[in-house]
Scaffold this motif. Structure first.
Motif, PDB file in Angstrom:
ATOM      1  N   GLU A  82      -6.329  -4.404   3.528  1.00  7.53           N
ATOM      2  CA  GLU A  82      -5.240  -5.129   3.330  1.00  7.53           C
ATOM      3  C   GLU A  82      -4.169  -4.632   2.452  1.00  7.53           C
ATOM      4  O   GLU A  82      -4.280  -3.804   1.482  1.00  7.53           O
ATOM      5  N   VAL A  83      -2.928  -5.232   2.689  1.00  5.35           N
ATOM      6  CA  VAL A  83      -1.660  -4.891   1.985  1.00  5.35           C
ATOM      7  C   VAL A  83      -2.082  -5.241   0.625  1.00  5.35           C
ATOM      8  O   VAL A  83      -2.356  -6.660   0.279  1.00  5.35           O
ATOM      9  N   GLU A  84      -1.603  -4.415  -0.347  1.00  7.30           N
ATOM     10  CA  GLU A  84      -1.485  -4.716  -1.790  1.00  7.30           C
ATOM     11  C   GLU A  84      -0.213  -5.395  -2.191  1.00  7.30           C
ATOM     12  O   GLU A  84       0.735  -4.478  -2.413  1.00  7.30           O
ATOM     13  N   GLY A  85       0.051  -6.636  -2.187  1.00  7.76           N
ATOM     14  CA  GLY A  85       1.461  -7.066  -2.459  1.00  7.76           C
ATOM     15  C   GLY A  85       1.604  -8.443  -2.997  1.00  7.76           C
ATOM     16  O   GLY A  85       2.471  -9.132  -2.638  1.00  7.76           O
ATOM     17  N   ASP A  86       0.878  -8.839  -4.166  1.00  8.06           N
ATOM     18  CA  ASP A  86       1.010 -10.235  -4.580  1.00  8.06           C
ATOM     19  C   ASP A  86       2.246 -10.478  -5.235  1.00  8.06           C
ATOM     20  O   ASP A  86       2.492 -11.747  -5.433  1.00  8.06           O
ATOM     21  N   GLN A  87       3.105  -9.410  -5.467  1.00 10.66           N
ATOM     22  CA  GLN A  87       4.298  -9.706  -5.999  1.00 10.66           C
ATOM     23  C   GLN A  87       5.342 -10.157  -4.908  1.00 10.66           C
ATOM     24  O   GLN A  87       6.567 -10.307  -5.448  1.00 10.66           O
ATOM     25  N   HIS A  88       4.961 -10.183  -3.831  1.00  7.64           N
ATOM     26  CA  HIS A  88       6.041 -10.592  -2.578  1.00  7.64           C
ATOM     27  C   HIS A  88       6.263 -12.053  -2.276  1.00  7.64           C
ATOM     28  O   HIS A  88       6.968 -12.440  -1.501  1.00  7.64           O
ATOM     29  N   ASN A  89       5.719 -12.705  -3.279  1.00  9.39           N
ATOM     30  CA  ASN A  89       5.582 -14.191  -2.849  1.00  9.39           C
ATOM     31  C   ASN A  89       6.357 -15.040  -4.314  1.00  9.39           C
ATOM     32  O   ASN A  89       5.752 -16.214  -4.493  1.00  9.39           O
ATOM     33  N   SER A  90       7.241 -14.414  -4.876  1.00  6.98           N
ATOM     34  CA  SER A  90       7.873 -15.005  -5.709  1.00  6.98           C
ATOM     35  C   SER A  90       8.619 -16.271  -5.395  1.00  6.98           C
ATOM     36  O   SER A  90       9.033 -16.323  -4.207  1.00  6.98           O
ATOM     37  N   SER A  91       8.841 -17.372  -6.395  1.00  5.76           N
ATOM     38  CA  SER A  91       9.543 -18.496  -5.795  1.00  5.76           C
ATOM     39  C   SER A  91      11.064 -18.210  -5.787  1.00  5.76           C
ATOM     40  O   SER A  91      11.671 -19.016  -5.112  1.00  5.76           O
ATOM     41  N   SER A  92      11.483 -16.927  -6.425  1.00  4.18           N
ATOM     42  CA  SER A  92      12.725 -16.531  -6.408  1.00  4.18           C
ATOM     43  C   SER A  92      13.068 -15.895  -5.278  1.00  4.18           C
ATOM     44  O   SER A  92      12.197 -14.765  -5.241  1.00  4.18           O
ATOM     45  N   PHE A 175      -8.634   9.280   2.188  1.00  3.12           N
ATOM     46  CA  PHE A 175      -7.276   9.081   1.661  1.00  3.12           C
ATOM     47  C   PHE A 175      -7.040  10.437   0.851  1.00  3.12           C
ATOM     48  O   PHE A 175      -5.739  10.659   0.588  1.00  3.12           O
ATOM     49  N   ALA A 176      -7.940  11.285   0.559  1.00  2.95           N
ATOM     50  CA  ALA A 176      -7.502  12.151  -0.418  1.00  2.95           C
ATOM     51  C   ALA A 176      -6.522  13.559   0.329  1.00  2.95           C
ATOM     52  O   ALA A 176      -7.034  14.192   1.406  1.00  2.95           O
ATOM     53  N   CYS A 177      -5.320  13.432  -0.030  1.00  2.00           N
ATOM     54  CA  CYS A 177      -4.297  14.529   0.451  1.00  2.00           C
ATOM     55  C   CYS A 177      -3.628  14.924  -0.381  1.00  2.00           C
ATOM     56  O   CYS A 177      -2.500  15.731  -0.234  1.00  2.00           O
ATOM     57  N   GLY A 178      -3.691  14.578  -1.929  1.00  2.00           N
ATOM     58  CA  GLY A 178      -2.851  15.077  -2.736  1.00  2.00           C
ATOM     59  C   GLY A 178      -1.298  14.848  -2.734  1.00  2.00           C
ATOM     60  O   GLY A 178      -0.956  13.772  -2.167  1.00  2.00           O
ATOM     61  N   GLY A 179      -0.392  15.344  -3.542  1.00  2.00           N
ATOM     62  CA  GLY A 179       0.962  15.116  -3.389  1.00  2.00           C
ATOM     63  C   GLY A 179       1.034  13.650  -4.072  1.00  2.00           C
ATOM     64  O   GLY A 179       0.468  13.351  -5.122  1.00  2.00           O
ATOM     65  N   PRO A 180       2.262  12.919  -3.286  1.00  2.00           N
ATOM     66  CA  PRO A 180       2.330  11.683  -4.350  1.00  2.00           C
ATOM     67  C   PRO A 180       1.544  10.552  -3.851  1.00  2.00           C
ATOM     68  O   PRO A 180       1.679   9.342  -4.192  1.00  2.00           O
ATOM     69  N   VAL A 181       0.465  10.989  -3.229  1.00  2.00           N
ATOM     70  CA  VAL A 181      -0.590   9.768  -3.066  1.00  2.00           C
ATOM     71  C   VAL A 181      -1.260   9.194  -4.491  1.00  2.00           C
ATOM     72  O   VAL A 181      -1.673  10.289  -4.986  1.00  2.00           O
ATOM     73  N   ASN A 182      -1.457   7.967  -4.784  1.00  2.00           N
ATOM     74  CA  ASN A 182      -2.275   7.612  -5.797  1.00  2.00           C
ATOM     75  C   ASN A 182      -3.397   6.741  -5.492  1.00  2.00           C
ATOM     76  O   ASN A 182      -3.175   6.092  -4.418  1.00  2.00           O
ATOM     77  N   LEU A 183      -4.616   7.035  -5.861  1.00  2.00           N
ATOM     78  CA  LEU A 183      -5.744   6.487  -5.769  1.00  2.00           C
ATOM     79  C   LEU A 183      -6.199   5.941  -6.898  1.00  2.00           C
ATOM     80  O   LEU A 183      -6.376   6.767  -8.073  1.00  2.00           O
ATOM     81  N   GLY A 193      -1.666   3.910  -2.954  1.00  2.00           N
ATOM     82  CA  GLY A 193      -0.247   4.024  -3.288  1.00  2.00           C
ATOM     83  C   GLY A 193       0.334   5.100  -2.875  1.00  2.00           C
ATOM     84  O   GLY A 193       0.096   6.230  -2.802  1.00  2.00           O
ATOM     85  N   TRP A 194       1.909   4.899  -2.995  1.00  2.00           N
ATOM     86  CA  TRP A 194       2.488   6.099  -2.797  1.00  2.00           C
ATOM     87  C   TRP A 194       3.740   6.083  -3.735  1.00  2.00           C
ATOM     88  O   TRP A 194       4.300   5.218  -3.922  1.00  2.00           O
ATOM     89  N   LYS A 195       3.754   7.346  -4.884  1.00  2.00           N
ATOM     90  CA  LYS A 195       4.519   7.510  -5.849  1.00  2.00           C
ATOM     91  C   LYS A 195       4.989   6.185  -6.550  1.00  2.00           C
ATOM     92  O   LYS A 195       5.807   5.933  -7.085  1.00  2.00           O
ATOM     93  N   GLY A 196       3.548   5.938  -6.770  1.00  2.48           N
ATOM     94  CA  GLY A 196       3.343   4.782  -8.132  1.00  2.48           C
ATOM     95  C   GLY A 196       3.484   3.386  -7.430  1.00  2.48           C
ATOM     96  O   GLY A 196       3.262   2.156  -8.036  1.00  2.48           O
ATOM     97  N   THR A 197       3.676   3.312  -6.190  1.00  2.00           N
ATOM     98  CA  THR A 197       4.063   1.678  -5.427  1.00  2.00           C
ATOM     99  C   THR A 197       2.753   1.615  -4.727  1.00  2.00           C
ATOM    100  O   THR A 197       2.405   2.127  -3.731  1.00  2.00           O
ATOM    101  N   PRO A 198       1.866   0.582  -5.288  1.00  2.00           N
ATOM    102  CA  PRO A 198       0.663   0.095  -4.466  1.00  2.00           C
ATOM    103  C   PRO A 198       1.089  -0.184  -3.087  1.00  2.00           C
ATOM    104  O   PRO A 198       1.747  -1.000  -2.714  1.00  2.00           O
ATOM    105  N   LEU A 199       0.261   0.383  -2.265  1.00  3.67           N
ATOM    106  CA  LEU A 199       0.502   0.020  -0.664  1.00  3.67           C
ATOM    107  C   LEU A 199      -0.439  -1.051   0.137  1.00  3.67           C
ATOM    108  O   LEU A 199      -0.130  -1.904   0.504  1.00  3.67           O
ATOM    109  N   PHE A 200      -1.750  -0.581  -0.136  1.00  8.32           N
ATOM    110  CA  PHE A 200      -2.955  -1.385   0.262  1.00  8.32           C
ATOM    111  C   PHE A 200      -4.311  -1.027  -0.527  1.00  8.32           C
ATOM    112  O   PHE A 200      -4.498  -0.179  -1.190  1.00  8.32           O
ATOM    113  N   SER A 201      -5.196  -2.109  -0.248  1.00 11.15           N
ATOM    114  CA  SER A 201      -6.571  -1.834  -0.950  1.00 11.15           C
ATOM    115  C   SER A 201      -7.411  -1.729  -0.048  1.00 11.15           C
ATOM    116  O   SER A 201      -7.547  -2.059   1.260  1.00 11.15           O
ATOM    117  N   PHE A 202      -8.728  -1.131  -0.387  1.00 13.96           N
ATOM    118  CA  PHE A 202      -9.795  -0.972   0.664  1.00 13.96           C
ATOM    119  C   PHE A 202     -10.975  -1.387  -0.304  1.00 13.96           C
ATOM    120  O   PHE A 202     -11.306  -0.884  -1.364  1.00 13.96           O
TER     121      PHE A 202
END
Length: 208
Positions: A82-92, A175-183, A193-202
């Motif tokens: 699933e998408v890892e994005g609990d900060q997308h639901n701000s009241s602002s 998912f291991a592919c090196g580079g800017p992928v974050n595990l 994640g990608w370059k420090g931004t969480p994208l999804f959870s497993f």
């Protein structure tokens, strides 16, 4: 769905495994029940839910019915992506928009580095997954919203349906592919994640 069935059948044939593909279609998730699945007495059940539960968060009765049905099917394991994005639901709106902008920018940057622009899988991702998410988060609110992004902590509410989180570390090999992928591990679940931004959870679950 038929194409998925053909691919699974071909894969099973290559492994010399008996395989049958049968679709179960309901127009309302509240109409789903375990009797719709033709399961043999000695059959082992596994559940894989990929980027679908986010469409049911705003209709919790449908999500709860799905989880109750899954529990009654007694799967040996349930894996959830699933998408890892609990900060997308701000009241602002501004805060939600900025967080979503960084999130989807990371997704498109990842696709540019990892997939050819004409790759049909990429076009499917952009057309069905990314565009629907952007429209739902940025352009809708209240009952009009069809998709809601949350974090792994919300999925830990599976516990009240009898599921226990189990170690998903082995998924890191996929998912291991090196580079800017974050595990990163969040308790027993894997955050990609990608370059420090969480994208999804497993995450992986079993019944108590």
């Amino acid at each position: 769905m038929n194409e998925t069935g053909r691919q699974l059948a071909s894969f099973a044939e290559s492994l010399k495994l008996p395989f049958t593909f049968k679709m179960v279609i309901v127009y309302d998730m509240n109409d789903l029940h375990e009797d719709l699945f033709e399961i043999e007495a000695d059959e082992v059940v596994g559940v894989y839910a990929s980027l679908i539960l986010r469409t049911m968060i705003i209709k919790p009765n449908r999500l709860e019915n799905l989880l109750r049905v899954i529990r009654r099917l007694k799967p040996c394991t349930m894996t959830v992506t699933e998408v890892e994005g609990d900060q997308h639901n701000s009241s602002s709106f501004i805060n939600s928009f900025i967080k979503s902008l960084f999130f989807y920018s990371a997704w498109f940057d990842c696709l540019n580095d990892c997939m050819d622009r004409n790759d049909p899988n990429r076009m499917s991702l952009e057309g069905k997954f990314l565009s629907r998410g952007i429209r739902s988060i940025v352009a809708t609110e209240g009952d009009e919203r069809m998709i809601m992004h949350v974090g792994i902590n919300l999925w830990r509410s599976f516990g009240r349906f009898g599921f226990v989180e189990i170690q998903a570390r082995l998924a890191a090999k996929k998912f291991a592919c090196g580079g800017p992928v974050n595990l990163d591990m969040n308790e027993k679940s894997l955050i990609v994640g990608w370059k420090g931004t969480p994208l999804f959870s497993f995450s992986a679950w079993k019944l108590r």
